[in-house]
Design an enzyme around this catalytic site. Structure first.
Site, PDB file in Angstrom:
ATOM      1  N   LYS A  83       0.851  -1.186   0.000  1.00 47.73           N
ATOM      2  CA  LYS A  83       0.000   0.000   0.000  1.00 47.73           C
ATOM      3  C   LYS A  83       0.888   1.237   0.000  1.00 47.73           C
ATOM      4  CE  LYS A  83      -4.504   0.834   2.141  1.00 47.73           C
ATOM      5  NZ  LYS A  83      -5.288   0.652   3.379  1.00 47.73           N
TER       6      LYS A  83
HETATM    7  O1  G3P Z   1      -7.936   1.239   5.069  1.00 47.86           O
HETATM    8  C1  G3P Z   1      -8.253   2.492   4.603  1.00 47.86           C
HETATM    9  C2  G3P Z   1      -9.636   2.978   4.943  1.00 47.86           C
HETATM   10  O2  G3P Z   1     -10.586   1.987   4.748  1.00 47.86           O
HETATM   11  C3  G3P Z   1      -9.748   3.733   6.219  1.00 47.86           C
HETATM   12  O3  G3P Z   1     -11.064   3.954   6.640  1.00 47.86           O
HETATM   13  O4  G3P Z   1     -12.695   4.588   8.369  1.00 47.86           O
HETATM   14  O5  G3P Z   1     -10.285   5.208   8.679  1.00 47.86           O
HETATM   15  O6  G3P Z   1     -11.689   6.363   6.963  1.00 47.86           O
HETATM   16  P1  G3P Z   1     -11.442   5.096   7.724  1.00 47.86           P
END
Ligand code: G3P
Length: 218
Positions: A83
């Site tokens: 990533k």
């Molecule tokens: O893994 C990346 C993403 O899904 C993060 O989500 O909830 O932290 O905005 P969030």
């Protein structure tokens, strides 16, 4: 649509994998920190739990340092993919990793132009963060619609649209209706996707009626 789980909690991953609905796993530095475990230990364990791609995120911000991290992570298991943040250094690293045959997930995507650049850099996946756009008062799902349409205009683009920052089950439905390739779903949202009161009521009634079938329990 494929389902990834967005967590570094190996108990949750084990649970979803056992149901047989898991195509991969995404992690990020925040999720790894939340696990309270060493990065390598978590990634190696996750890679043993699922056959599909497991995203391990670099924390370097310069290309060469990113590549050092990426090659190290990729050596941990065959299904590790890297990533990378959607910044110029990340896309340079993405190009190189793509040439080396190492899978990539370009993350922190918030615009269609960024997604086009990620595709041009040979990303395996691009991760638009819809929940964080919703948080700002934007319509995150509009970004998915734009990226899917833009990619469809160029059949040579192989980058898959991985919908990230999912906050509720409707996000998953809408992503599928738009033709996104993958949704990465937090464990709590996967649980909610299973739930429907009519399913519970219907099952309860079937089981109660079964008790009245002559010889049903013989
Ligand atoms: O893994 C990346 C993403 O899904 C993060 O989500 O909830 O932290 O905005 P969030």
């Amino acid at each position: 649509m494929k389902f990834f789980i967005d967590t570094a909690d190996t108990d949750e991953i084990r649970k979803a994998a056992a149901i047989g609905v898991l195509d991969g796993v995404t992690t990020n530095p925040s999720l790894i920190a939340k696990s309270g475990r060493k990065f390598k230990d978590v990634i190696v364990e996750i890679c043993e739990l699922v056959d599909g791609p497991v995203s391990a995120e670099v924390t370097a911000v310069e290309t060469e340092a990113m590549l050092d991290e990426a090659r190290e992570y990729a050596s941990w298991a065959d299904n590790v993919i890297i990533k990378l943040p959607l910044i110029p250094a990340g896309l340079r690293a993405c190009n190189t990793l793509s040439e080396e045959g190492i899978g990539t997930n370009v993350t922190l995507c918030f615009s269609t132009n960024q997604a086009l650049l990620a595709a041009r850099a040979g990303a395996t996946y691009v991760s638009p963060f819809i929940g964080r756009l919703d948080d700002l008062g934007h319509e995150g799902m509009d970004l998915i619609a734009e990226i899917v349409t833009a990619y469809e205009n160029y059949p040579n683009i192989e980058t898959e649209v991985l919908v990230a920052s999912i906050r509720h089950p409707r996000h998953v439905t809408e992503a599928a209706l738009l033709g996104a390739d993958v949704s990465t779903v937090p464990p709590a949202v996967i649980d909610k996707m299973f739930k429907h009161p009519m399913t519970d009521i219907g099952l309860e009634k079937f089981l109660a009626d079964w008790e009245n079938v002559p010889g049903a329990d013989d």
